[in-house]
Every structure is written in structure tokens, then in C-alpha cells.
Design an enzyme around this catalytic site. Structure first.
Site, mmCIF file in Angstrom:
data_model
loop_
_atom_site.group_PDB
_atom_site.id
_atom_site.type_symbol
_atom_site.label_atom_id
_atom_site.label_comp_id
_atom_site.label_asym_id
_atom_site.label_seq_id
_atom_site.Cartn_x
_atom_site.Cartn_y
_atom_site.Cartn_z
ATOM 1 N N CYS A 198 0.824 -1.212 0.000
ATOM 2 C CA CYS A 198 0.000 0.000 0.000
ATOM 3 C C CYS A 198 0.855 1.257 0.000
ATOM 4 O O CYS A 198 0.674 2.144 -0.826
ATOM 5 C CB CYS A 198 -0.930 -0.017 1.214
ATOM 6 S SG CYS A 198 -1.891 1.476 1.372
ATOM 7 N N CYS A 247 -1.465 1.743 -3.099
ATOM 8 C CA CYS A 247 -2.431 2.828 -2.925
ATOM 9 C C CYS A 247 -1.814 4.224 -2.894
ATOM 10 O O CYS A 247 -2.284 5.131 -3.593
ATOM 11 C CB CYS A 247 -3.203 2.662 -1.608
ATOM 12 S SG CYS A 247 -3.343 1.001 -0.967
ATOM 13 N N LYS A 263 0.195 5.414 -6.016
ATOM 14 C CA LYS A 263 -0.793 5.453 -7.104
ATOM 15 C C LYS A 263 -1.661 6.697 -7.007
ATOM 16 O O LYS A 263 -1.871 7.390 -7.992
ATOM 17 C CB LYS A 263 -1.667 4.203 -7.030
ATOM 18 C CG LYS A 263 -2.816 4.250 -7.989
ATOM 19 C CD LYS A 263 -3.928 3.333 -7.599
ATOM 20 C CE LYS A 263 -4.759 3.832 -6.448
ATOM 21 N NZ LYS A 263 -5.716 2.793 -6.003
ATOM 22 N N TYR A 322 -9.201 -3.068 -11.435
ATOM 23 C CA TYR A 322 -9.085 -1.643 -11.115
ATOM 24 C C TYR A 322 -7.665 -1.112 -11.292
ATOM 25 O O TYR A 322 -7.471 0.044 -11.646
ATOM 26 C CB TYR A 322 -9.663 -1.350 -9.722
ATOM 27 C CG TYR A 322 -8.754 -1.693 -8.554
ATOM 28 C CD1 TYR A 322 -7.955 -0.715 -7.972
ATOM 29 C CD2 TYR A 322 -8.702 -2.972 -8.026
ATOM 30 C CE1 TYR A 322 -7.133 -1.014 -6.895
ATOM 31 C CE2 TYR A 322 -7.884 -3.283 -6.962
ATOM 32 C CZ TYR A 322 -7.093 -2.304 -6.390
ATOM 33 O OH TYR A 322 -6.275 -2.602 -5.332
ATOM 34 N N GLU A 380 -6.950 2.091 -13.528
ATOM 35 C CA GLU A 380 -6.374 3.297 -12.920
ATOM 36 C C GLU A 380 -5.099 3.726 -13.644
ATOM 37 O O GLU A 380 -4.902 4.909 -13.936
ATOM 38 C CB GLU A 380 -6.081 3.045 -11.435
ATOM 39 C CG GLU A 380 -7.362 2.949 -10.619
ATOM 40 C CD GLU A 380 -7.139 2.604 -9.157
ATOM 41 O OE1 GLU A 380 -8.033 2.854 -8.356
ATOM 42 O OE2 GLU A 380 -6.059 2.069 -8.807
ATOM 43 N N HIS A 418 -27.149 21.793 -1.037
ATOM 44 C CA HIS A 418 -27.200 22.457 -2.340
ATOM 45 C C HIS A 418 -26.236 23.625 -2.412
ATOM 46 O O HIS A 418 -26.118 24.347 -1.425
ATOM 47 C CB HIS A 418 -28.640 22.944 -2.574
ATOM 48 C CG HIS A 418 -28.861 23.522 -3.919
ATOM 49 N ND1 HIS A 418 -28.904 22.756 -5.062
ATOM 50 C CD2 HIS A 418 -28.998 24.820 -4.315
ATOM 51 C CE1 HIS A 418 -29.104 23.550 -6.101
ATOM 52 N NE2 HIS A 418 -29.157 24.800 -5.680
ATOM 53 N N GLU A 451 -26.139 15.799 -3.780
ATOM 54 C CA GLU A 451 -27.551 15.977 -3.396
ATOM 55 C C GLU A 451 -28.468 15.083 -4.225
ATOM 56 O O GLU A 451 -29.564 14.726 -3.803
ATOM 57 C CB GLU A 451 -27.986 17.438 -3.504
ATOM 58 C CG GLU A 451 -28.024 18.012 -4.899
ATOM 59 C CD GLU A 451 -28.382 19.511 -4.898
ATOM 60 O OE1 GLU A 451 -29.469 19.853 -4.418
ATOM 61 O OE2 GLU A 451 -27.582 20.324 -5.372
HETATM 62 P P1 FAD Z 1 1.298 -6.045 1.938
HETATM 63 O O1 FAD Z 1 0.965 -4.633 2.180
HETATM 64 O O2 FAD Z 1 1.546 -6.482 0.551
HETATM 65 O O3 FAD Z 1 2.560 -6.354 2.827
HETATM 66 C C1 FAD Z 1 3.228 -7.581 2.779
HETATM 67 C C2 FAD Z 1 4.700 -7.344 3.087
HETATM 68 O O4 FAD Z 1 5.335 -8.593 3.335
HETATM 69 C C3 FAD Z 1 5.466 -6.720 1.922
HETATM 70 O O5 FAD Z 1 6.079 -5.525 2.347
HETATM 71 C C4 FAD Z 1 6.494 -7.776 1.525
HETATM 72 O O6 FAD Z 1 7.735 -7.211 1.124
HETATM 73 C C5 FAD Z 1 6.646 -8.550 2.814
HETATM 74 N N1 FAD Z 1 7.090 -9.943 2.646
HETATM 75 C C6 FAD Z 1 6.653 -10.848 1.750
HETATM 76 N N2 FAD Z 1 7.236 -12.052 1.970
HETATM 77 C C7 FAD Z 1 8.064 -11.884 3.038
HETATM 78 C C8 FAD Z 1 8.915 -12.772 3.763
HETATM 79 N N3 FAD Z 1 9.016 -14.065 3.458
HETATM 80 N N4 FAD Z 1 9.649 -12.261 4.779
HETATM 81 C C9 FAD Z 1 9.543 -10.934 5.118
HETATM 82 N N5 FAD Z 1 8.740 -10.073 4.484
HETATM 83 C C10 FAD Z 1 7.979 -10.539 3.461
HETATM 84 N N6 FAD Z 1 -5.915 -1.095 -1.590
HETATM 85 C C11 FAD Z 1 -6.790 -0.139 -1.200
HETATM 86 O O7 FAD Z 1 -7.452 -0.305 -0.181
HETATM 87 N N7 FAD Z 1 -6.958 1.009 -1.934
HETATM 88 C C12 FAD Z 1 -6.238 1.259 -3.056
HETATM 89 O O8 FAD Z 1 -6.402 2.296 -3.685
HETATM 90 C C13 FAD Z 1 -5.287 0.280 -3.468
HETATM 91 N N8 FAD Z 1 -4.528 0.492 -4.561
HETATM 92 C C14 FAD Z 1 -3.590 -0.432 -4.925
HETATM 93 C C15 FAD Z 1 -2.802 -0.178 -6.033
HETATM 94 C C16 FAD Z 1 -1.854 -1.096 -6.431
HETATM 95 C C17 FAD Z 1 -1.007 -0.796 -7.644
HETATM 96 C C18 FAD Z 1 -1.686 -2.308 -5.695
HETATM 97 C C19 FAD Z 1 -0.656 -3.318 -6.113
HETATM 98 C C20 FAD Z 1 -2.445 -2.566 -4.581
HETATM 99 C C21 FAD Z 1 -3.408 -1.633 -4.181
HETATM 100 N N9 FAD Z 1 -4.235 -1.852 -3.072
HETATM 101 C C22 FAD Z 1 -5.157 -0.904 -2.696
HETATM 102 C C23 FAD Z 1 -4.180 -3.125 -2.314
HETATM 103 C C24 FAD Z 1 -3.378 -2.976 -1.021
HETATM 104 O O9 FAD Z 1 -2.103 -2.466 -1.326
HETATM 105 C C25 FAD Z 1 -3.262 -4.321 -0.333
HETATM 106 O O10 FAD Z 1 -4.561 -4.855 -0.142
HETATM 107 C C26 FAD Z 1 -2.583 -4.221 1.040
HETATM 108 O O11 FAD Z 1 -1.300 -3.668 0.924
HETATM 109 C C27 FAD Z 1 -2.506 -5.609 1.686
HETATM 110 O O12 FAD Z 1 -1.805 -5.540 2.887
HETATM 111 P P2 FAD Z 1 -1.043 -6.831 3.450
HETATM 112 O O13 FAD Z 1 -0.596 -6.463 4.834
HETATM 113 O O14 FAD Z 1 -1.860 -8.030 3.271
HETATM 114 O O15 FAD Z 1 0.207 -7.030 2.497
#
Ligand code: FAD
Length: 463
Positions: A43, A48, A51, A179, A183, A438, A443
Site C-alpha cells: 500500500c 495505494c 498510485k 481496477y 487506474e 445544495h 444531493e
Molecule cells: P502487503 O501490504 O503487501 O505487505 C506484505 C509485506 O510482506 C510486503 O512488504 C512484503 O515485502 C513482505 N514480505 C513478503 N514475503 C516476506 C517474507 N518471506 N519475509 C519478510 N517479508 C515478506 N488497496 C486499497 O485499499 N486502496 C487502493 O487504492 C489500493 N490500490 C492499490 C494499487 C496497487 C497498484 C496495488 C498493487 C495494490 C493496491 N491496493 C489498494 C491493495 C493494497 O495495497 C493491499 O490490499 C494491502 O497492501 C494488503 O496488505 P497486506 O498487509 O496483506 O500485504
């Protein structure tokens, strides 16, 4: 002496992992979190946040155009990609520091390393160390799906690389119908890139309400985004001038500066050692959890994108909070995945919450559809022809509003507030009783007094 090094070990420092670690650390638990790339996760680092910054950047071209009708003369404009990237990177660095200091402030041990399970209580770190934990939370998120079988697929970028391109291409082809693809098509187009959106199916954004889909496609095409449907790529060749020649199933081809894949995301479960601990996965590689986010191994839990439930940041954070309630506060709490408001930050934007007309007609026998399509006030002087669409889907029997959909400026902001009304299961009468604000576009949501048409047992009646 404690049996384990930590009470909780979190793998993944993204939206879900960081929230869980901070909350548990704040309760005095011995917590560590391992992150292999950058704290903040998808994110903050490549999702997010960057982006949305790109979306803002891309909107200026239309703002400059629209200002003329309001009397402004805007001088010659130009766009410098490197300035945007530099400023975006500075903001992301600031946020990453804030994530780290939040963990630090909750006495969480921050580990900059990849973590893999050695068994159900043991974690191997890429630093060479091995640690143990009573409970393990897997929050490793996902990554872009690649197109391995496509000849020349190695020339494609994903959203990860799109945030770090050295220069802005003159043209781009984006494959995908979700999406993220939509986007980025709007972002690149707004920044002046000749943009093609390619999707293998007949309609993009297939899970969104039909009026949102159709209205957005019309608007995107009107502004010059080329949308190619029912086609896929068969081959990509890199030419001598660095351009990419892309061939399609239909026999045609295009030459573009970049090809971006946005064809879905896969869980980050490869090489995570899940087998060593006996953790079960689904066929797609996502971790299987029960309704409390617990895996089949009772001390191992998983939240966020890696579980492939609803892949959004607020959902990952909510699942983290529920995990803490369940595990450390003796208050079993199931994450609630119903009625989640969401947006597509396209231009125009989509904001939506609840059921689409199609989905609602599978659940309810009788629906009332309230729909308005109009040119928002700001476009009367700008001369822009773009229409705003608002739609309420109402269960005719209970009068409860079960879906609310908006296409147009600030639709995402409206969807957040509509989310409260739908979550509270408010009826259409409550909307009708609400005084309009308004002059506003919103609205319209409280002044659609008569149904545009009805749906009875899946069939449209009248209108
Ligand atoms: P993540 O945030 O993906 O975090 C997982 C972390 O684990 C990463 O940093 C990774 O490096 C780390 N990792 C992986 N494997 C290992 C390992 N073995 N050891 C140590 N670290 C590890 N969501 C919204 O709500 N609104 C939006 O507008 C939106 N826009 C998005 C736009 C894009 C381009 C993308 C790709 C996603 C978007 N999302 C959006 C989705 C959102 O980013 C994810 O739903 C959210 O980040 C999920 O959180 P998470 O904690 O599950 O995983």
C-alpha cells in the site's frame, strides 16, 4: 525463562502485519516483525499511496483544459516525470520512517530480513539467525502475476516498475480489466501518454455495477484511451529502436514504448516454508484460514492479501485488529467483509458500496433501481461533456438500500460516507428524509424520489 524468543512473530511489514505488531507490542507482548523489502508494504511503497499521488498528477491536464471556461488563461504547460518521481519517493520515505517509528514506539523488534518457516514455532531469517515464537502471524501480501508463457513476456513491466520508470513512455499498452489496469490507463493517459487498455474479456471491471462499467468505458474512450476487448497478446518483440511490437490473437499488432501487465496478483507464499510447518494453501497459493483468520495449524494465523479474501488495505488492517482481539484480548472477533466501500481512481472516478444491480437481483426477488445521469455543474462552464451517474439499488420489500454506486468527480469520497448508511442498513425512506446539500453533486443521492425501473425475479420491469 520463556520457552520462546517471542510471544508473536509477524512475517511481513505491510498494512496488516504492522498494525498487528504495533497493537500486540503496545499490550506489552514480546513481538518481532520481519520485512524483506520496505516497511509499509504494498500500500505505502508500491500501491495505494504512490498510485493516488500519480492520479493527482495526471488530473492536472484536464484541470488546465477546464479552467478556460471559468476565465483562466493557462500558459504553456509541461510535465516533468522525474520531478514527480523524486517528490513521490520523498513522501514514501517519510511514510516508511513513520511506520518504523510506530513499531519502535510499541517496542516491537524490527527485523530487516526475509523470514521463512522452519517449523510451526521456528523462523529462519535471511540474516542467518533462527528465532522461535509462540504464535506466528503471516501477513506477506501478494505480488503482480506475470505472463510466463508469453513469448517476449520478459519485456513487460508490472505496477511495481511503473512507479520507478526512468522516463515516461510516449505510448503504453496495459493488459488487464481490473481496477489497477484501469487506474494506470487513466494515469498514463492524463500524463500525455498514448494509452491502450487490452482485456481478454468482453467488459472491464466485471464485478462492478453495469452502469459504472459502461459509463466509465464511454468516458475513457471519449478522452482518447484505446480500449481493446476480447483480445490477448500472443508475442512481444523488442525492436532495434527499443520500442515493443505486440501481436494480438486477432492477428493485428501495435508498437508501443512500454507494456504493463495488470492481470491479477498472486499470494507471496512461494519459499515461505509453509510445508515445513504444515500450513495449508488453496489451489491458487493463498493461505487457507478459518473465519477468525487462523490457519489449520493452531498457533499460526494469516491476514491480508495472502489469504485472498478482500484485497484492500483497510480490510488487512481490520483483520489485524480482529486477530489481536481474538488472540490477545480473549474476545473472539470475526473480520466483517460485508459492505466494504471501495473506489476506482479513474477519471471519472467510481465510488461504490454494497451490491451491484446484477448481484442484488440474484439475492432479492424485487428491486427498485434509482438512477440519475447528468452533467455535473462544474462541467457546465468547463464545456466537458462527461456525465455523472448515481445509482441506488433498493430491496423493494424491506426498502433497505443494498447498493450505492457513483461515477464522477469525488465518487470515492461519497462512497466512504454512503458506506455508513449502507452498513447501518438504512432504508430508502431515510435517504428521502435527508435534506439535500445544495448546490452539490451528492444531493442527487437524496433527491431520486421515484424508481427509474424495477427488477422482479431478475427481469427488468418498466423504465
Ligand atoms: P502487503 O501490504 O503487501 O505487505 C506484505 C509485506 O510482506 C510486503 O512488504 C512484503 O515485502 C513482505 N514480505 C513478503 N514475503 C516476506 C517474507 N518471506 N519475509 C519478510 N517479508 C515478506 N488497496 C486499497 O485499499 N486502496 C487502493 O487504492 C489500493 N490500490 C492499490 C494499487 C496497487 C497498484 C496495488 C498493487 C495494490 C493496491 N491496493 C489498494 C491493495 C493494497 O495495497 C493491499 O490490499 C494491502 O497492501 C494488503 O496488505 P497486506 O498487509 O496483506 O500485504
Amino acid at each position: 525463562m520463556a520457552q520462546y524468543d517471542y510471544d508473536l512473530f509477524v512475517i511481513g511489514g505491510g498494512s496488516g502485519g504492522v498494525r498487528a505488531a504495533r497493537l500486540a507490542g503496545g499490550m506489552g507482548k514480546r513481538v518481532a516483525v520481519a520485512e524483506e523489502y520496505r516497511y509499509g508494504g504494498t500500500c505505502v511503497i508500491r500501491g495505494c499511496v504512490p498510485k493516488k499521488l500519480f492520479v493527482y498528477a495526471s488530473q492536472f491536464s484536464e484541470h488546465f483544459e477546464d479552467s478556460a471556461g471559468f476565465g483562466w488563461t493557462v500558459g504553456e504547460t509541461s510535465f516533468d516525470w522525474s520531478v514527480l518521481i523524486e517528490n513521490k519517493d520523498r513522501e514514501i520515505d517519510r511514510l516508511e520512517k513513520a511506520y518504523r517509528s510506530g513499531l519502535d514506539g510499541a517496542n516491537v523488534t524490527i527485523i530487516d530480513a526475509r523470514a521463512e518457516l522452519a517449523d510451526r514455532h521456528t523462523i529462519n531469517l535471511s540474516t542467518g539467525e533462527t528465532v522461535t515464537a509462540e504464535r506466528i502471524l503471516i501477513a506477506v501480501g501478494g505480488k503482480p502475476r506475470l505472463h510466463d508463457s508469453l513469448p517476449g513476456g520478459e519485456h513487460c513491466i508490472s505496477s511495481n516498475e511503473a512507479f520507478h520508470l526512468n522516463s515516461l513512455p510516449k505510448s503504453i499498452l496495459i493488459e488487464g480489466g481490473g481496477y489497477i489496469a484501469v487506474e494506470f490507463a487513466n494515469i498514463f493517459h492524463g500524463l500525455g501518454v498514448d494509452t491502450t487498455l487490452l482485456y481478454r474479456g468482453p467488459e472491464i471491471l466485471k464485478n462492478f455495477d453495469i452502469d459504472m462499467r459502461h459509463g466509465l468505458v464511454e468516458a475513457m474512450q471519449a478522452k482518447g484511451i484505446n480500449i481493446v476487448l476480447n483480445e490477448t497478446m500472443t508475442k512481444i518483440d523488442k525492436r532495434g529502436d527499443g520500442q515493443l511490437e505486440v501481436k494480438f490473437t486477432g492477428g493485428t499488432s501495435v508498437i508501443v514504448g512500454e507494456v504493463m501487465l495488470a492481470i491479477g496478483r498472486v499470494a507471496n507464499t512461494q519459499g515461505l516454508g509453509l510445508d515445513n510447518a504444515g500450513v495449508e494453501m488453496s489451489k491458487s497459493g493463498a493461505i487457507t484460514v478459518d473465519e477468525f483468520s487462523r490457519t489449520n495449524i493452531d498457533n499460526i494465523w494469516a491476514i491480508g492479501d495472502v489469504t485472498d479474501r478482500v484485497q484492500l488495505t483497510p480490510v488487512a488492517i481490520h483483520e489485524a485488529i480482529c486477530f489481536i482481539e481474538t488472540v490477545f484480548k480473549d474476545n473472539p472477533t470475526k473480520p466483517d467483509h460485508e459492505t466494504v466501500a471501495t473506489a476506482v481512481f479513474s477519471q471519472p472516478e467510481i465510488g461504490t458500496v454494497g451490491l451491484s444491480e446484477d448481484d442484488a437481483s440474484k439475492v432479492y426477488d424485487a428491486l427498485e433501481i434509482y438512477r440519475a445521469s447528468f452533467r455535473p455543474m462544474r462541467h457546465t462552464l468547463s464545456g466537458r461533456q462527461e456525465k455523472m451517474i448515481m445509482k441506488l439499488v433498493v430491496d423493494a420489500k424491506s426498502r433497505v438500500v443494498v447498493g450505492a454506486h457513483v461515477l464522477g468527480p469525488d465518487a470515492g469520497e461519497m462512497a466512504q460516507v454512503l458506506g455508513v448508511a449502507l452498513k447501518a442498513r438504512l432504508t430508502k425512506d431515510a435517504f428521502d428524509q435527508t435534506m439535500a446539500l445544495h448546490p452539490s453533486a451528492a444531493e442527487e443521492l437524496v433527491t431520486m424520489y421515484q424508481p427509474t425501473y424495477r427488477i422482479s425475479k431478475g427481469e427488468r420491469v418498466g423504465g
